[in-house]
Design a protein around this motif. Structure first.
Motif, mmCIF file in Angstrom:
data_model
loop_
_atom_site.group_PDB
_atom_site.id
_atom_site.type_symbol
_atom_site.label_atom_id
_atom_site.label_comp_id
_atom_site.label_asym_id
_atom_site.label_seq_id
_atom_site.Cartn_x
_atom_site.Cartn_y
_atom_site.Cartn_z
ATOM 1 N N PRO A 164 0.901 -1.374 0.123
ATOM 2 C CA PRO A 164 0.007 -0.164 -0.043
ATOM 3 C C PRO A 164 0.862 1.268 0.027
ATOM 4 C CG PRO A 164 -0.049 -1.065 2.367
ATOM 5 C CD PRO A 164 0.827 -2.023 1.140
ATOM 6 N N GLY A 165 1.931 1.155 0.323
ATOM 7 C CA GLY A 165 2.951 2.201 0.374
ATOM 8 C C GLY A 165 2.674 3.111 1.380
ATOM 9 N N GLY A 166 3.829 4.014 1.744
ATOM 10 C CA GLY A 166 3.722 5.133 2.803
ATOM 11 C C GLY A 166 3.403 4.550 4.194
ATOM 12 N N PRO A 213 3.768 -2.182 6.210
ATOM 13 C CA PRO A 213 5.109 -2.703 5.561
ATOM 14 C C PRO A 213 5.887 -1.539 4.983
ATOM 15 C CG PRO A 213 3.285 -2.921 3.843
ATOM 16 C CD PRO A 213 2.500 -2.304 5.185
ATOM 17 N N ASN A 214 7.095 -1.966 5.240
ATOM 18 C CA ASN A 214 8.114 -0.873 4.413
ATOM 19 C C ASN A 214 7.747 -1.051 3.287
ATOM 20 O OD1 ASN A 214 9.422 -0.962 6.805
ATOM 21 N ND2 ASN A 214 11.036 -2.023 6.563
ATOM 22 N N ASP A 215 7.928 0.024 2.180
ATOM 23 C CA ASP A 215 7.977 0.120 0.891
ATOM 24 C C ASP A 215 8.555 -1.077 0.053
ATOM 25 O OD1 ASP A 215 6.006 2.314 1.364
ATOM 26 O OD2 ASP A 215 7.557 3.744 0.910
ATOM 27 N N GLY A 216 7.871 -1.302 -1.132
ATOM 28 C CA GLY A 216 8.520 -2.270 -1.917
ATOM 29 C C GLY A 216 8.024 -3.534 -1.992
ATOM 30 N N ALA A 217 8.695 -4.320 -2.890
ATOM 31 C CA ALA A 217 8.464 -5.832 -2.956
ATOM 32 C C ALA A 217 9.102 -6.620 -1.567
ATOM 33 C CB ALA A 217 8.980 -6.201 -4.213
ATOM 34 N N ILE A 218 8.433 -6.835 -0.372
ATOM 35 C CA ILE A 218 8.872 -7.327 0.298
ATOM 36 C C ILE A 218 7.909 -8.513 0.967
ATOM 37 C CG2 ILE A 218 10.152 -5.453 1.015
ATOM 38 C CD1 ILE A 218 8.162 -5.085 3.308
ATOM 39 N N THR A 219 8.326 -9.194 1.975
ATOM 40 C CA THR A 219 7.645 -10.254 2.588
ATOM 41 C C THR A 219 7.727 -10.030 4.254
ATOM 42 O OG1 THR A 219 7.884 -12.077 0.912
ATOM 43 C CG2 THR A 219 7.106 -12.657 2.999
ATOM 44 N N VAL A 220 6.586 -9.661 4.700
ATOM 45 C CA VAL A 220 6.554 -9.459 6.203
ATOM 46 C C VAL A 220 6.225 -10.943 6.945
ATOM 47 C CG1 VAL A 220 5.388 -8.124 8.157
ATOM 48 C CG2 VAL A 220 5.756 -7.072 5.743
ATOM 49 N N THR A 232 4.746 -1.404 -4.859
ATOM 50 C CA THR A 232 3.487 -0.367 -4.654
ATOM 51 C C THR A 232 3.236 0.207 -6.047
ATOM 52 O OG1 THR A 232 4.567 0.337 -2.605
ATOM 53 C CG2 THR A 232 2.652 1.728 -3.693
ATOM 54 N N VAL A 233 1.832 0.120 -6.207
ATOM 55 C CA VAL A 233 0.990 0.613 -7.373
ATOM 56 C C VAL A 233 1.051 2.070 -7.224
ATOM 57 C CG1 VAL A 233 -0.867 0.339 -9.034
ATOM 58 C CG2 VAL A 233 -0.023 -1.747 -7.884
ATOM 59 N N ALA A 234 1.499 2.912 -8.085
ATOM 60 C CA ALA A 234 1.566 4.324 -7.793
ATOM 61 C C ALA A 234 0.148 4.974 -8.162
ATOM 62 C CB ALA A 234 2.684 5.024 -8.504
ATOM 63 N N ASN A 248 -4.664 4.047 -3.246
ATOM 64 C CA ASN A 248 -3.287 4.563 -2.718
ATOM 65 C C ASN A 248 -2.648 5.550 -3.345
ATOM 66 O OD1 ASN A 248 -2.528 3.462 -5.364
ATOM 67 N ND2 ASN A 248 -1.830 1.422 -4.394
ATOM 68 N N THR A 249 -3.677 6.396 -4.198
ATOM 69 C CA THR A 249 -3.474 7.795 -4.797
ATOM 70 C C THR A 249 -4.476 8.576 -4.798
ATOM 71 O OG1 THR A 249 -2.165 8.759 -6.558
ATOM 72 C CG2 THR A 249 -3.859 6.850 -7.202
#
Length: 793
Positions: free
Chosen positions: A516-518, A579-586, A613-615, A682-683
């Motif tokens: 989701p970003g941010g 989550p932290n931004d980016g392609a990650i796995t929590v 994140t989809v801008a 998300n925008t």
């Protein structure tokens, strides 16, 4: 027949002789030795709709005990028949007074007419014993003639006992007595009924036999002179019974030596009629290891005594058992278990009322002649292992069982009695029973420093006990070794233990989703687990967040979660992650906690994968509510079960006020409609136009907010009242019915009753964006509402 019907009487008493009264019965025995529902009093049928006596023809299943050979047919009635089955193998019942026919004196309120709509028999199946003498009694009455009697045959297994003959004024014809039958003198029973009674010797094989009534002729004739067998032959207070059958209810039972009065004494079971004065059942002690007068005493002090069974009609089920009464000596002597063998003796030849020893469950079957009673030597140490699901013991020996705990042996547990003064030498060992109980018998008295140990390994008498232990995934809520105790001259009980099983937590992996970003958050997949005692663990249960993610922040109820934080009354919607931004796995770990406050020792892993994140993913949610009627506001918060739009976490707190419907309204009522909106993507969103059609059967109120303003727009904390006409830069407009909206507005449906148009944001203007919500009500202008009013036509 339906032209002269009346229902039948309540459960009656039939006189077998001048003094022998047959008691009523309503329940089917295991074997049947006497007529059930002998007076046709069950069920109690209602009167007619005018409250008058009446008749009813119902399926045989409605009349307890009785069966008919009548072919299936739809019965008739003039009684209230609600709830009764009229179609089937019908039996006809009259209520006393119908067609001026009353029951005999003291004979209840209902009786039967032998045939309903065809010549058919009424019968019951009784267990008859070869060679027995059977008493019988019945009430009979004619119907159609004072001179020509109604005649019915009373038979057993097809052999006539007696053919009874009675007119409608109570005149007795000439009874025809069958073989092996002795008939008493027929006697008037009142209201033109006649009682027939006597005895019958049954010489057939011991078996269930039909005992039935069949119409032979009536005083009511067809034009050709033949008897109309469907009219007449009234029947009531029927009974046919030999001596009652007795046996022991079960062949063995036991109690503790200290148990007086006994909880499980041997019991005599009886089926059949016991006449006035009752019967005395002779019982003898014929074996066993216990000694009468030393280990126990009987009512006579000897090995022979009697059990008195009072007058009654016993069905073998209800109140049909009678205990053998004796007293066991609680002698505090270690003597092991002892037995007493009781045996029923045949009826005494001198007894006026006899009984038959036989099976009460199978006609002609082998009876329980004997019953062995075991005196369990209770000089023991005992206790119970409880499944202490709520952990109430708290590592003590108190409060182990506080509610619904059940006993358990955890599959393999052993109780071991040891001598603490002799290096825990094993005195006795025993497997714990499946219900958690255990006991040691014949424990030495006045012995000090004894302990009981729980272990998965059995002890060996004479050597040191194994270490206390439990099976895998079990833990103790009390110590596994008792405190030292001493025996005396009484039993030691209550040496209890508490154990319970640990919960298990389920691993969980979410479906991959865009980050989701941010500072935006997503809901964590539902935490779940199982517990052997508590069942499924999830919503409302307790979980411990053992480790935190290293690339995101967990929140519960909008507060950051800390390592080893325990969440009680868990609500899945409140556990989120940023989550932290980016392609990650929590990932993080969690352990379920059961009702005993014990956690899973092997925490589960929750995995939440994110794609980049989809801008550009704007989204606008709409929620419509009725927020006032006639200026009375609705401030409650209502969830619309048909939509998830009102469940988004971005809505400001206490924002979506109002109802999903207005309830009952009337013409002239004024309804206030509010369309809430939220930028939930998300925008930011731009170029938002909203069209809302005015509901049918209402008319738009043009002056709701000022003389020319019927529309209100609020974004964040700023409210503007919009005019009803298209007059830019004003962003609102009301379209009259039938007017086509501009192409920039997409209305759902045709404008048949007016439409409200609002331009929320327009790309390229100074108010060109609606920012996306990053938290409830943040930023302020990520949400708002449109409001207008309409009057009910």
């Amino acid at each position: 027949m339906k032209n002269l019907r009346q229902t039948f009487k309540s459960v009656g008493w039939g006189v077998m002789s001048a003094v022998f009264v047959l008691q009523p019965t309503l329940a089917q025995a295991e074997i049947q030795r006497s007529f059930l529902n002998p007076s046709f009093e069950q069920p109690v049928f209602p009167f007619s709709s005018t409250g008058q006596p009446c008749y009813i023809q119902v399926d045989q299943a409605t009349i307890p005990g009785w069966t008919t050979t009548h072919t299936p047919k739809l019965g008739t009635t003039n009684c209230i028949s609600t709830g009764y089955t009229l179609f089937g193998n019908i039996i006809e019942i009259w209520k006393t007074g119908f067609n001026s026919v009353n029951t005999a004196t003291d004979a209840g309120n209902q009786f039967a007419e032998l045939n309903a709509e065809e010549n058919a028999a009424l019968f019951q199946k009784l267990c008859l014993v070869q060679g027995e003498s059977i008493k019988f009694s019945l009430l009979h009455r004619g119907r159609g003639s004072a001179t020509v009697p109604d005649v019915a045959d009373f038979s057993v297994a097809g052999n006539s006992i007696v053919k009874v003959s009675t007119t409608n004024n109570g005149t007795v014809g000439t009874p025809v007595v069958g073989a092996n039958t002795t008939l008493n003198t027929p006697a008037s029973a009142g209201n033109n009924w006649v009682r027939y009674g006597g005895t019958f010797i049954y010489n057939g094989a011991t078996a269930d036999q039909d005992v039935r009534f069949t119409a032979l002729s009536t005083g009511t004739k067809f034009p050709n002179g033949t008897s109309n067998l469907t009219i007449g032959n009234f029947l009531d207070e029927v009974q046919f019974a030999g001596d009652p059958v007795i046996e022991f209810q079960i062949d063995s039972s036991s109690d503790l030596e200290l148990q007086n009065p006994l909880l499980n004494p041997p019991k005599i079971k009886i089926v059949g009629l016991v006449p006035p004065g009752g019967i005395n059942v002779d019982v003898a002690i014929t074996g066993g290891t216990a000694i009468v007068g030393t280990d126990f005493t009987t009512s006579t002090g000897t090995a022979n005594f009697t059990i008195t069974i009072p007058e009654g009609n016993y069905d073998g089920i209800n109140n049909s058992t009678f205990p053998i009464l004796f007293t066991v000596a609680n002698d505090a002597v270690f003597e092991g278990n002892e037995t007493i063998e009781f045996q029923v003796q045949p009826s005494s030849p001198s007894s006026p009322n006899k009984y038959i020893i036989g099976s009460t469950t199978t006609c002609g079957g082998t009876p329980n002649l004997k019953s062995t009673y075991t005196i369990t030597d209770d000089d023991f140490v005992s206790g119970t292992v409880w499944n202490d699901a709520n952990g109430s013991a708290n590592n003590t020996f108190t409060n182990i069982k506080t509610g619904s705990e059940t006993g358990t042996n955890a599959g393999v547990l052993n109780a071991i009695l040891v001598d603490a003064n002799d290096n825990d030498r094993v005195i006795a060992t025993t497997p714990v029973n499946a219900d958690g109980t255990y006991s040691f018998t014949d424990v030495a008295k006045n012995k000090t420093s004894l302990k009981v140990i729980l272990s998965t390994t059995p002890g060996t008498v004479g050597v040191t006990a194994p270490q206390p232990s439990l099976p895998a995934n079990w833990i103790n809520t009390s110590p596994l070794t008792t405190l030292p105790f001493a025996t005396s001259t009484t039993n030691i009980t209550g040496k209890d233990f508490g154990i319970e099983q640990l919960p298990n937590t389920n691993d969980s992996t979410a479906t991959s989703q865009p980050n989701p970003g941010g500072t935006n958050r997503v809901v964590v997949p539902n935490l779940s687990g199982t517990d052997p005692e508590d069942g499924t663990l999830g919503t409302g249960k307790t979980f411990k967040i053992v480790t935190l993610p290293n690339n995101g922040t967990l929140y519960y109820n909008n507060a950051a979660v800390t390592a080893n934080q325990v969440i009680t009354n868990y609500d899945p919607a409140l556990l989120t992650v940023d989550p932290n931004d980016g392609a990650i796995t929590v990932t993080f770990t969690v352990a379920a906690v059961d009702a005993a406050n014990r956690e899973d020792p092997s925490p589960a892993t929750v995995t939440i994968p994110f794609t980049p994140t989809v801008a550009t993913n704007p989204q606008l949610l709409l929620v419509k509510r009725i927020t006032a009627i006639n200026s009375t506001p609705f401030t409650n918060i209502v969830d619309d079960a048909s939509s998830d739009n009102d469940n988004n976490p971005g809505w400001p707190n206490n924002f979506l006020q109002g109802r999903t419907d207005g309830g009952a309204v009337k013409p002239g009522d004024e309804l206030e409609y509010t369309i809430y909106f939220l930028s939930s993507g998300n925008t930011s969103v731009t170029n938002v136009n909203i069209c809302d059609l005015v509901p049918d059967n209402t008319s738009f109120v043009t002056t709701s907010f000022s003389a020319n303003s019927g529309i209100s727009l609020r974004i964040g904390s700023t409210t503007n009242f919009l005019t009803n006409i298209s007059d830019a830069p004003d962003r609102g407009e009301y379209l009259a019915p039938g007017t086509t909206p501009p192409t920039s507005f997409q209305c759902v449906g045709n404008n048949t009753n007016g439409a409200v148009l609002v331009n929320i944001v327009t790309k390229g203007t100074s108010e060109d964006i609606l920012p996306n919500a990053t938290a409830p009500g943040t930023p302020e202008n990520s949400s708002g509402f449109i409001r207008f009013r309409a009057k009910v036509k």
